[in-house]
Each structure stands twice: as structure tokens, then as C-alpha cells.
Design a protein around this motif. Structure first.
Motif, PDB file in Angstrom:
ATOM      1  N   THR A  73      -6.739  43.543 -30.639  1.00  0.00           N
ATOM      2  CA  THR A  73      -6.675  43.907 -32.056  1.00  0.00           C
ATOM      3  C   THR A  73      -8.099  43.959 -32.586  1.00  0.00           C
ATOM      4  O   THR A  73      -8.869  43.005 -32.419  1.00  0.00           O
ATOM      5  N   PRO A  74      -8.483  45.054 -33.219  1.00  0.00           N
ATOM      6  CA  PRO A  74      -9.867  45.188 -33.695  1.00  0.00           C
ATOM      7  C   PRO A  74     -10.126  44.291 -34.908  1.00  0.00           C
ATOM      8  O   PRO A  74      -9.196  43.879 -35.601  1.00  0.00           O
ATOM      9  N   PRO A  75     -11.395  43.997 -35.175  1.00  0.00           N
ATOM     10  CA  PRO A  75     -11.704  43.167 -36.339  1.00  0.00           C
ATOM     11  C   PRO A  75     -11.394  43.899 -37.642  1.00  0.00           C
ATOM     12  O   PRO A  75     -11.541  45.111 -37.748  1.00  0.00           O
ATOM     13  N   ARG A  76     -10.958  43.109 -38.620  1.00  0.00           N
ATOM     14  CA  ARG A  76     -10.676  43.652 -39.956  1.00  0.00           C
ATOM     15  C   ARG A  76     -11.437  42.822 -40.973  1.00  0.00           C
ATOM     16  O   ARG A  76     -12.353  42.107 -40.627  1.00  0.00           O
ATOM     17  N   ASP A  77     -11.016  42.857 -42.213  1.00  0.00           N
ATOM     18  CA  ASP A  77     -11.734  42.202 -43.310  1.00  0.00           C
ATOM     19  C   ASP A  77     -12.072  40.739 -42.993  1.00  0.00           C
ATOM     20  O   ASP A  77     -13.226  40.372 -42.864  1.00  0.00           O
ATOM     21  N   LYS A  80     -11.542  38.246 -37.170  1.00  0.00           N
ATOM     22  CA  LYS A  80     -12.643  38.600 -36.279  1.00  0.00           C
ATOM     23  C   LYS A  80     -12.215  39.474 -35.108  1.00  0.00           C
ATOM     24  O   LYS A  80     -13.052  39.986 -34.384  1.00  0.00           O
ATOM     25  N   GLY A  81     -10.909  39.650 -34.876  1.00  0.00           N
ATOM     26  CA  GLY A  81     -10.422  40.475 -33.782  1.00  0.00           C
ATOM     27  C   GLY A  81     -10.337  39.691 -32.491  1.00  0.00           C
ATOM     28  O   GLY A  81     -10.741  38.539 -32.412  1.00  0.00           O
ATOM     29  N   GLY A  82      -9.773  40.311 -31.477  1.00  0.00           N
ATOM     30  CA  GLY A  82      -9.661  39.661 -30.179  1.00  0.00           C
ATOM     31  C   GLY A  82      -8.390  40.060 -29.463  1.00  0.00           C
ATOM     32  O   GLY A  82      -7.682  40.982 -29.874  1.00  0.00           O
ATOM     33  N   TYR A  83      -8.108  39.350 -28.380  1.00  0.00           N
ATOM     34  CA  TYR A  83      -6.933  39.635 -27.566  1.00  0.00           C
ATOM     35  C   TYR A  83      -5.793  38.698 -27.946  1.00  0.00           C
ATOM     36  O   TYR A  83      -5.984  37.496 -28.093  1.00  0.00           O
ATOM     37  N   ILE A  84      -4.601  39.265 -28.096  1.00  0.00           N
ATOM     38  CA  ILE A  84      -3.406  38.500 -28.449  1.00  0.00           C
ATOM     39  C   ILE A  84      -2.355  38.772 -27.387  1.00  0.00           C
ATOM     40  O   ILE A  84      -2.142  39.922 -26.988  1.00  0.00           O
ATOM     41  N   ALA A  85      -1.698  37.711 -26.929  1.00  0.00           N
ATOM     42  CA  ALA A  85      -0.623  37.888 -25.951  1.00  0.00           C
ATOM     43  C   ALA A  85       0.632  38.361 -26.673  1.00  0.00           C
ATOM     44  O   ALA A  85       1.041  37.773 -27.671  1.00  0.00           O
ATOM     45  N   SER A  86       1.224  39.449 -26.190  1.00  0.00           N
ATOM     46  CA  SER A  86       2.458  39.953 -26.788  1.00  0.00           C
ATOM     47  C   SER A  86       3.439  40.305 -25.682  1.00  0.00           C
ATOM     48  O   SER A  86       3.048  40.592 -24.548  1.00  0.00           O
ATOM     49  N   GLU A  87       4.707  40.299 -26.025  1.00  0.00           N
ATOM     50  CA  GLU A  87       5.753  40.575 -25.042  1.00  0.00           C
ATOM     51  C   GLU A  87       5.863  42.071 -24.796  1.00  0.00           C
ATOM     52  O   GLU A  87       5.890  42.856 -25.737  1.00  0.00           O
TER      53      GLU A  87
END
Length: 183
Positions: A73-77, A80-87
């Protein structure tokens, strides 16, 4: 990457323009959101989890905490953004319902109880598999208790006021009757 003049490259060029039609949806789903299921194939084979979502058009299911992948997920307001584990989705044939009697996977059938209600029953043990309460909740709208009235909402007393008066006059006659004569 195949050579541009080879038969493999020709097949790839032909397939690029071809759109695949979606799979035929299943008519009778035996699983609902909130059921306990066991994964039958893939990296999480043999693990059990809870169904969190079902895509009935593409015959896919999402199991909580299983078959995960990292999503950037890119950084927004203020984030800070980063990688998120999703199903990631699984095909419906890659999961099986879990029998609550012995917590093993089971095939199910349907039976009618004495009061005429249709229930799911494990074919192996004969125990009833109740549908979870989450399956009855709708997620596409709010409940009445959670809804807060806003400034653009119509008040209940305004709904009851009568604003239309039926008449047998035509549109032109109605307009003429509202115009005041001069003089």
C-alpha cells in the motif's frame, strides 16, 4: 521468452487478444460466511479457518488468516505505507466444511427437521451443522439502530403530509384555474 518467429510466440500473440469468459457460477452453495472450513490444497493444506467472504460469481472463497500474500500500500497523508498481509481467494473446491462433532472435514447433505426446517447434516457422523449468525447479517447496508439521521434525510412527519391532490382536470385546465383573472 520465445523467439518471435517460433510457433510458441505465434500462440502467445493469438492468446493475448482472447478474453476468457467467467466461470459458470455454482447454483447451490453449501458454505456460508462464518463457517469453519479446512483447506484441501495449496501452501496451507490441512489448516482450518473461518470463511470471511464468498465471491459467488467467480466461485471463490476467502479464509481468515490462510492463503495470505503481501500487498503493498503506497504512502498517503498520515500513513507511511508498506506491506500488509491479506487473504488471497481460494477456489470453492479447495476447501471443505468442518464437522463440529470431531473437527474433521466432512461432506454434507440436507435433511428436514420435524418442524419442516431444512438443515445441513454431515454425511459421515450425521450431526447437524448449524449456519453461523454472521451469514444472516447483510454487509451492504447499515442496521437501523446504527443509522444516524442527517440534514438531507426526510423526517417521518414530512412523509405523512399529503402534498398531491388528485383532480379530474387536465393539465391545461388546472393551470388556468390557478391563474387569477385580471380586472
Amino acid at each position: 521468452m520465445p523467439r518471435p518467429w517460433s510457433a510458441a510466440a505465434r500462440r502467445l500473440r493469438q492468446l493475448k487478444g482472447v478474453k476468457r469468459k467467467p466461470p459458470e457460477p455454482i447454483r447451490r452453495w453449501k458454505m456460508v460466511r462464518g463457517d469453519s472450513v479446512e483447506v484441501l490444497a495449496g501452501k496451507d493444506k490441512g489448516k482450518q479457518g473461518k470463511l470471511i467472504d464468498i465471491d459467488r460469481k467467480l466461485n471463490r472463497v476467502f479464509v481468515q488468516g490462510l492463503n495470505t500474500h503481501l500487498k503493498y500500500t503506497p504512502p498517503r497523508d498520515d500513513y507511511k505505507g508498506g506491506y500488509i498481509a491479506s487473504e488471497a481467494p481460494l477456489h470453492y473446491s479447495k476447501v471443505a466444511l468442518v464437522d463440529p462433532a470431531d473437527m474433521k472435514r466432512a461432506r454434507i447433505g440436507y435433511q428436514y427437521r420435524g418442524d419442516g426446517e431444512k438443515v445441513r447434516v454431515s454425511n459421515r457422523t450425521g450431526t447437524m451443522i448449524p449456519k453461523p449468525l454472521e451469514s444472516k447479517e447483510r454487509r451492504d447496508f447499515k442496521t437501523r439502530n446504527a443509522y444516524k439521521e442527517g440534514p438531507k434525510d426526510t423526517r417521518p412527519d414530512d412523509v405523512q403530509t399529503r402534498t398531491y391532490r388528485p383532480s379530474l382536470l387536465s393539465f391545461e385546465e388546472e393551470i388556468l384555474s390557478q391563474v387569477k383573472p385580471k380586472g
